[in-house]
Design an enzyme around this catalytic site. Structure first.
Site, PDB file in Angstrom:
ATOM      1  NE  ARG A 237      -3.881  -1.137   0.166  1.00 40.20           N
ATOM      2  CZ  ARG A 237      -4.904  -2.021  -0.702  1.00 40.20           C
ATOM      3  NH1 ARG A 237      -3.133  -2.690  -1.286  1.00 40.20           N
ATOM      4  NH2 ARG A 237      -5.581  -2.744  -0.451  1.00 40.20           N
ATOM      5  CD  GLU A 266      -3.101   3.215  -5.397  1.00 40.38           C
ATOM      6  OE1 GLU A 266      -1.813   3.212  -4.576  1.00 40.38           O
ATOM      7  OE2 GLU A 266      -3.512   2.718  -5.517  1.00 40.38           O
ATOM      8  CG  HIS A 284      -3.249  -0.998  -7.204  1.00 41.64           C
ATOM      9  ND1 HIS A 284      -3.680  -0.257  -6.057  1.00 41.64           N
ATOM     10  CD2 HIS A 284      -3.232  -2.038  -6.307  1.00 41.64           C
ATOM     11  CE1 HIS A 284      -3.787  -0.789  -4.688  1.00 41.64           C
ATOM     12  NE2 HIS A 284      -3.670  -2.447  -5.437  1.00 41.64           N
TER      13      HIS A 284
HETATM   14  C1  DGY Z   1      -6.109  -6.003  -2.557  1.00 41.74           C
HETATM   15  O1  DGY Z   1      -6.841  -6.812  -2.737  1.00 41.74           O
HETATM   16  O2  DGY Z   1      -6.211  -5.610  -1.727  1.00 41.74           O
HETATM   17  C2  DGY Z   1      -5.265  -5.952  -3.985  1.00 41.74           C
HETATM   18  O3  DGY Z   1      -4.607  -3.908  -3.601  1.00 41.74           O
HETATM   19  C3  DGY Z   1      -5.810  -5.558  -4.923  1.00 41.74           C
HETATM   20  O4  DGY Z   1      -5.206  -5.494  -6.446  1.00 41.74           O
END
Ligand code: DGY
Length: 317
Positions: A237, A266, A284
């Protein structure tokens, strides 16, 4: 028949599986839900299938007042956009989609690692811009990957899948930083501090969950500890990293490059990063294969189906 809101268009197989049993509304917008939309959805639907960016905060739950929704079946393994404690306090269950996206996300970590080390983005840009005048021995020399050392921050499912690829595929030495020691099916040394890990590896790969506990876990100290030849990869993240500190470390040559799939604010990606040739930037894409997104949707749908059939949730958080 329950009323279910799916907050983004999803692969058809998912909508069709859910629609056989429940009355499904699909929000025809690829952007995150607005606050008012979330408040209204909580009062109108029995279950919601939300995803990244749909910020179900304590404040949104409070504003909804009389809440009809009993389940938030998140599409994604990361659920740091949902205030789970606030949901629980109101008797709303939350599920996520672990496991089904592990391989796709690990594959993408390796995509970023290889692309950054081997300057693939730079080469592509050169060629597409018509600037390639032919092969020569010192052109776009990158960093060797095979046999190097990778440092994984967060040795959960995805961290382990990345480490397996590095060990078995690229004969790399594996080191990791994790709250607890892990029993692993490949050789790996555990470092007890982030700085020790960062200073002893060629690639630092971030694979911890997002959320308050890990916010800005990686900052100026970690980048200062990395080798100047080190490459930083983030598929976790964006806000686990202090993005300004990352930009400063790259600009100062404290680290050699970065491969990023996620960003602190983001979808805003700082111009400073876009201007750096030694940085690979992806939008992403961690779980973005048709197979994986279908499997994620099916798991979220199966949680909804199980819940209203009075069965245990498959993947509660
Ligand atoms: C998640 O599942 O948290 C991913 O970041 C989505 O691609």
């Amino acid at each position: 028949m329950k009323k279910v809101l799916v907050t983004r268009p999803l692969p058809e197989a998912v909508i069709s599986a859910l629609s056989k049993v429940h009355k499904v509304a699909v929000r025809d917008d690829t952007r995150p839900m607005g606050r008012d939309e979330m408040v209204a959805a909580l009062t109108r639907f029995d279950a919601i299938l939300p995803t990244i960016g749909d910020r179900f905060s304590a404040d949104v739950f409070a504003a909804a007042g009389e809440i009809r929704a009993r389940l938030l079946a998140n599409f994604g393994v990361g659920y740091n956009h949902i205030d789970v404690a606030a949901a629980r306090a109101l008797g709303i269950m939350v599920t996520n989609t672990p496991g089904v996206l592990t391989d796709a996300t690990a594959d993408l970590a390796l995509t970023l690692l290889l692309a950054t080390a081997r300057r693939a983005g730079e080469g592509e840009r050169l060629l597409r811009a018509g600037g390639w005048t032919g092969w020569h021995p010192t052109q776009l020399l990158g960093t060797h990957v095979t046999g190097k050392t990778v440092g994984i921050v967060g040795m959960g499912r995805i961290g382990q899948a990345i480490a397996r690829r590095c060990h078995f595929g690229f004969a790399m030495e594996v080191a990791y930083f994790n709250r607890s020691e892990k029993a692993l099916a490949f050789p790996a040394r555990r470092e007890t501090s982030l700085a020790a890990l960062a200073g002893s590896v060629d690639f630092v790969v971030l694979a911890v969950p997002g959320g308050a506990e890990t916010r800005h876990m990686i900052g100026a100290d970690t980048f200062a500890a990395m080798k100047p030849t080190g490459i930083f990869i983030n598929i976790a993240r964006g806000d686990v990293v202090d993005e300004a500190a990352l930009i400063a470390a790259l600009a100062a040559g404290e680290i050699a490059g970065a491969g990023l799939d996620v960003y602190e604010f983001e979808p805003r990606v700082p111009d400073a990063l876009k201007a750096m040739e030694n940085v690979t930037l992806l939008p992403h894409l961690g779980s973005a294969t048709l197979e994986t997104r279908t499997a994620m949707g099916m798991l979220a749908a199966d949680n909804i189906l199980a819940f209203f059939a009075g069965k245990p949730l498959l993947t509660p958080v």
